[in-house]
Motif scaffolding. Structure first.
Motif, PDB file in Angstrom:
ATOM      1  N   ASP A 226     -38.166   5.776 -14.173  1.00 28.11           N
ATOM      2  CA  ASP A 226     -39.126   5.861 -13.062  1.00 28.11           C
ATOM      3  C   ASP A 226     -40.130   4.709 -12.994  1.00 28.11           C
ATOM      4  N   PHE A 227     -40.314   3.985 -14.093  1.00 32.06           N
ATOM      5  CA  PHE A 227     -41.264   2.866 -14.040  1.00 32.06           C
ATOM      6  C   PHE A 227     -40.673   1.651 -13.312  1.00 32.06           C
ATOM      7  N   VAL A 228     -39.359   1.689 -13.103  1.00 31.14           N
ATOM      8  CA  VAL A 228     -38.725   0.552 -12.415  1.00 31.14           C
ATOM      9  C   VAL A 228     -37.987   0.997 -11.145  1.00 31.14           C
ATOM     10  N   THR A 229     -38.457   2.084 -10.567  1.00 35.75           N
ATOM     11  CA  THR A 229     -37.819   2.615  -9.349  1.00 35.75           C
ATOM     12  C   THR A 229     -37.701   1.550  -8.258  1.00 35.75           C
ATOM     13  N   ASN A 230     -38.788   0.837  -7.988  1.00 41.63           N
ATOM     14  CA  ASN A 230     -38.783  -0.141  -6.888  1.00 41.63           C
ATOM     15  C   ASN A 230     -37.704  -1.199  -7.091  1.00 41.63           C
ATOM     16  N   GLU A 231     -37.694  -1.794  -8.289  1.00 44.10           N
ATOM     17  CA  GLU A 231     -36.736  -2.866  -8.586  1.00 44.10           C
ATOM     18  C   GLU A 231     -35.304  -2.338  -8.497  1.00 44.10           C
ATOM     19  N   MET A 232     -35.110  -1.199  -9.134  1.00 41.59           N
ATOM     20  CA  MET A 232     -33.757  -0.652  -9.233  1.00 41.59           C
ATOM     21  C   MET A 232     -33.215  -0.259  -7.860  1.00 41.59           C
TER      22      MET A 232
ATOM     23  N   SER B 186     -51.783   1.900 -24.443  1.00 39.32           N
ATOM     24  CA  SER B 186     -53.140   2.456 -24.577  1.00 39.32           C
ATOM     25  C   SER B 186     -53.089   3.949 -24.897  1.00 39.32           C
ATOM     26  N   LYS B 187     -51.946   4.569 -24.669  1.00 42.09           N
ATOM     27  CA  LYS B 187     -51.752   5.997 -24.984  1.00 42.09           C
ATOM     28  C   LYS B 187     -51.127   6.178 -26.370  1.00 42.09           C
ATOM     29  N   GLY B 188     -50.930   5.081 -27.097  1.00 41.17           N
ATOM     30  CA  GLY B 188     -50.300   5.175 -28.421  1.00 41.17           C
ATOM     31  C   GLY B 188     -48.776   5.275 -28.331  1.00 41.17           C
ATOM     32  N   LEU B 189     -48.224   4.796 -27.213  1.00 39.73           N
ATOM     33  CA  LEU B 189     -46.772   4.904 -27.010  1.00 39.73           C
ATOM     34  C   LEU B 189     -46.144   3.515 -26.945  1.00 39.73           C
ATOM     35  N   LYS B 190     -44.937   3.398 -27.462  1.00 35.85           N
ATOM     36  CA  LYS B 190     -44.251   2.102 -27.341  1.00 35.85           C
ATOM     37  C   LYS B 190     -42.950   2.279 -26.552  1.00 35.85           C
ATOM     38  N   VAL B 191     -42.522   1.162 -25.941  1.00 34.87           N
ATOM     39  CA  VAL B 191     -41.392   1.234 -25.016  1.00 34.87           C
ATOM     40  C   VAL B 191     -40.254   0.354 -25.495  1.00 34.87           C
ATOM     41  N   GLN B 192     -39.064   0.940 -25.510  1.00 34.70           N
ATOM     42  CA  GLN B 192     -37.859   0.137 -25.737  1.00 34.70           C
ATOM     43  C   GLN B 192     -37.071   0.224 -24.428  1.00 34.70           C
ATOM     44  N   GLN B 193     -36.674  -0.946 -23.904  1.00 35.75           N
ATOM     45  CA  GLN B 193     -35.915  -0.933 -22.650  1.00 35.75           C
ATOM     46  C   GLN B 193     -34.441  -1.146 -22.974  1.00 35.75           C
ATOM     47  N   VAL B 194     -33.617  -0.205 -22.535  1.00 36.51           N
ATOM     48  CA  VAL B 194     -32.193  -0.251 -22.893  1.00 36.51           C
ATOM     49  C   VAL B 194     -31.345  -0.200 -21.616  1.00 36.51           C
ATOM     50  N   PRO B 195     -30.057  -0.582 -21.728  1.00 37.31           N
ATOM     51  CA  PRO B 195     -29.200  -0.557 -20.524  1.00 37.31           C
ATOM     52  C   PRO B 195     -29.177   0.821 -19.871  1.00 37.31           C
ATOM     53  N   LEU B 196     -29.161   0.789 -18.556  1.00 34.02           N
ATOM     54  CA  LEU B 196     -29.187   2.038 -17.797  1.00 34.02           C
ATOM     55  C   LEU B 196     -27.962   2.892 -18.131  1.00 34.02           C
ATOM     56  N   ILE B 197     -26.777   2.307 -17.983  1.00 32.56           N
ATOM     57  CA  ILE B 197     -25.527   3.040 -18.268  1.00 32.56           C
ATOM     58  C   ILE B 197     -24.519   2.040 -18.841  1.00 32.56           C
ATOM     59  N   THR B 198     -23.828   2.424 -19.902  1.00 30.58           N
ATOM     60  CA  THR B 198     -22.797   1.516 -20.421  1.00 30.58           C
ATOM     61  C   THR B 198     -21.406   1.915 -19.933  1.00 30.58           C
ATOM     62  N   ASP B 199     -21.197   3.210 -19.708  1.00 25.65           N
ATOM     63  CA  ASP B 199     -19.880   3.663 -19.230  1.00 25.65           C
ATOM     64  C   ASP B 199     -20.003   4.160 -17.786  1.00 25.65           C
TER      65      ASP B 199
ATOM     66  N   ASN C  60     -31.674  -3.489 -18.469  1.00 23.43           N
ATOM     67  CA  ASN C  60     -32.483  -2.601 -19.319  1.00 23.43           C
ATOM     68  C   ASN C  60     -33.452  -1.763 -18.485  1.00 23.43           C
ATOM     69  N   TYR C  61     -32.895  -0.919 -17.643  1.00 28.35           N
ATOM     70  CA  TYR C  61     -33.730  -0.126 -16.745  1.00 28.35           C
ATOM     71  C   TYR C  61     -34.100   1.251 -17.311  1.00 28.35           C
ATOM     72  N   LEU C  62     -33.487   1.634 -18.412  1.00 30.44           N
ATOM     73  CA  LEU C  62     -33.888   2.916 -19.000  1.00 30.44           C
ATOM     74  C   LEU C  62     -34.980   2.656 -20.043  1.00 30.44           C
ATOM     75  N   TRP C  63     -36.087   3.343 -19.879  1.00 28.89           N
ATOM     76  CA  TRP C  63     -37.185   3.180 -20.836  1.00 28.89           C
ATOM     77  C   TRP C  63     -37.144   4.332 -21.838  1.00 28.89           C
ATOM     78  N   VAL C  64     -37.128   3.947 -23.107  1.00 27.74           N
ATOM     79  CA  VAL C  64     -37.151   4.947 -24.174  1.00 27.74           C
ATOM     80  C   VAL C  64     -38.528   4.829 -24.826  1.00 27.74           C
ATOM     81  N   ILE C  65     -39.321   5.837 -24.612  1.00 35.16           N
ATOM     82  CA  ILE C  65     -40.738   5.785 -25.012  1.00 35.16           C
ATOM     83  C   ILE C  65     -40.942   6.667 -26.250  1.00 35.16           C
ATOM     84  N   THR C  66     -41.545   6.073 -27.267  1.00 30.20           N
ATOM     85  CA  THR C  66     -41.771   6.838 -28.514  1.00 30.20           C
ATOM     86  C   THR C  66     -43.231   6.676 -28.946  1.00 30.20           C
TER      87      THR C  66
END
Ligand code: SAM
Length: 314
Positions: free
Chosen positions: A212-218, A268-281, A306-312
């Protein structure tokens, strides 16, 4: 004039939907109709699970050729867009083999049915009326041995106690899925939600996944792939207006000035983002079946980004 036509059409659809949903004994907020529209787009791609749920809801399609200008292009494009978002979260959960899924603003997504029938525990965290209607509809599609693995609960994302209590129903790490909710959340609610997400991920472990953070681009990239670069902005604008008519107000699409700004916010919320491929298959996507090879290859390139954001939690 245009807005008046849409509002009237929406009102009629809302009345049809409400009258068939009245046994759920809770008020549907306008935003809740977005869950049905999303399901409608997905069902129109040919996805059998989405078709089954839509048939069970048993109401007229909210949007159709009569009430939506440019319906055919919007139907095709939104079908592909919804399926990409859907397939992306499904693939991530499968690859990482998450056993616990908390789907916030989960609506009537078919991933509930598929994930639970794969033996995962799934909680749809929703507004009350959707939670009630999904509780009546979705268990019908669940294998008997997994009935206890599915529930829908009244969990406004801005309510800390409901968010934390719901997360506490899981044992072990949780994959929190968010697909299509953020455009309906004010900055204040987004702020609150990520404060609670941080708390949940710190306690339980796991991740929060979204595109959802890249809705516009995608979306614009997809529109360009299917209908050409010159049509992309128009199709984006038309889709935005369509959802705004349904929502009854402007969408909250510009909370962050850029993806980098959103990353700063999450930090700022203590969260980090890894951006990974949206779909491989992409081989099982229904929505790509009737496209040209050129369109398909452009969409595959989009899926590899890398449109899928994995937030931890940090
Ligand atoms: C576009 S639908 C997304 C449906 C679903 N994620 C899917 O993939 O099909 C947005 C959903 O968010 C829910 N929603 C809106 N505001 C919410 C809030 N504050 N807390 C929880 N859910 C909310 C609505 O009821 C609606 O079902």
């Amino acid at each position: 004039m245009k807005l008046k036509f849409f509002s009237t059409a929406m009102l009629i659809c809302a009345v049809i939907f409400l009258s068939s949903a009245k046994s759920f004994a809770a008020e549907f907020e306008l935003v809740s109709y977005s869950a049905q529209v999303k399901l409608q787009w997905l069902a129109n791609t040919g996805m059998p699970e989405a078709k089954k749920i839509l048939a069970e809801i048993g109401t007229a399609n909210i949007y159709n050729k009569k009430n939506l200008k440019d319906y055919e292009r919007l139907e095709k494009l939104n079908g592909i867009y919804q399926e990409l978002c859907y397939a992306s979260t499904a693939e991530y959960v499968n690859n990482q083999d998450y056993k616990n899924i908390m789907d916030i603003g989960g609506g009537y997504t078919p991933r509930a049915m598929i994930m639970v029938n794969d033996g995962r525990k799934y909680i749809g965290a929703e507004l009350n009326a959707v939670a009630l209607s999904a509780t009546q509809i979705m268990p019908k599609f669940i294998k008997p041995q997994y009935k206890n693995n599915l529930s829908y609960e009244d969990v406004p994302v801005e309510d800390r106690d409901r968010m934390i209590d719901t997360a506490n129903e899981f044992n072990g790490k949780i994959c929190i899925i968010e697909d299509g909710l953020q455009i309906y959340l004010t900055r204040e609610y987004t702020d609150a939600m990520f404060t609670f997400i941080h708390e949940i991920l710190k306690t339980h472990g796991g991740c929060f996944i979204t595109s959802d953070f890249v809705t516009n681009e995608m979306f614009k990239e997809l529109a360009a792939a299917v209908y050409g670069t010159n049509s992309a902005q128009t199709l984006f604008n038309e889709t935005k207006v369509m959802y705004e008519n349904l929502f009854g107000e402007e969408l909250y699409m510009d909370k962050f000035s850029s993806p980098a700004d959103a990353i700063q916010f999450l930090k700022s919320k203590g969260l980090k983002v890894q951006q990974v491929p949206l779909i491989t298959d992409t081989s099982k996507l229904y929505s790509l079946k009737n496209l040209t090879p050129q369109q398909v290859s452009k969409i595959k390139r989009l899926c590899a980004k890398n449109y899928l954001w994995v937030i931890t939690a940090e």
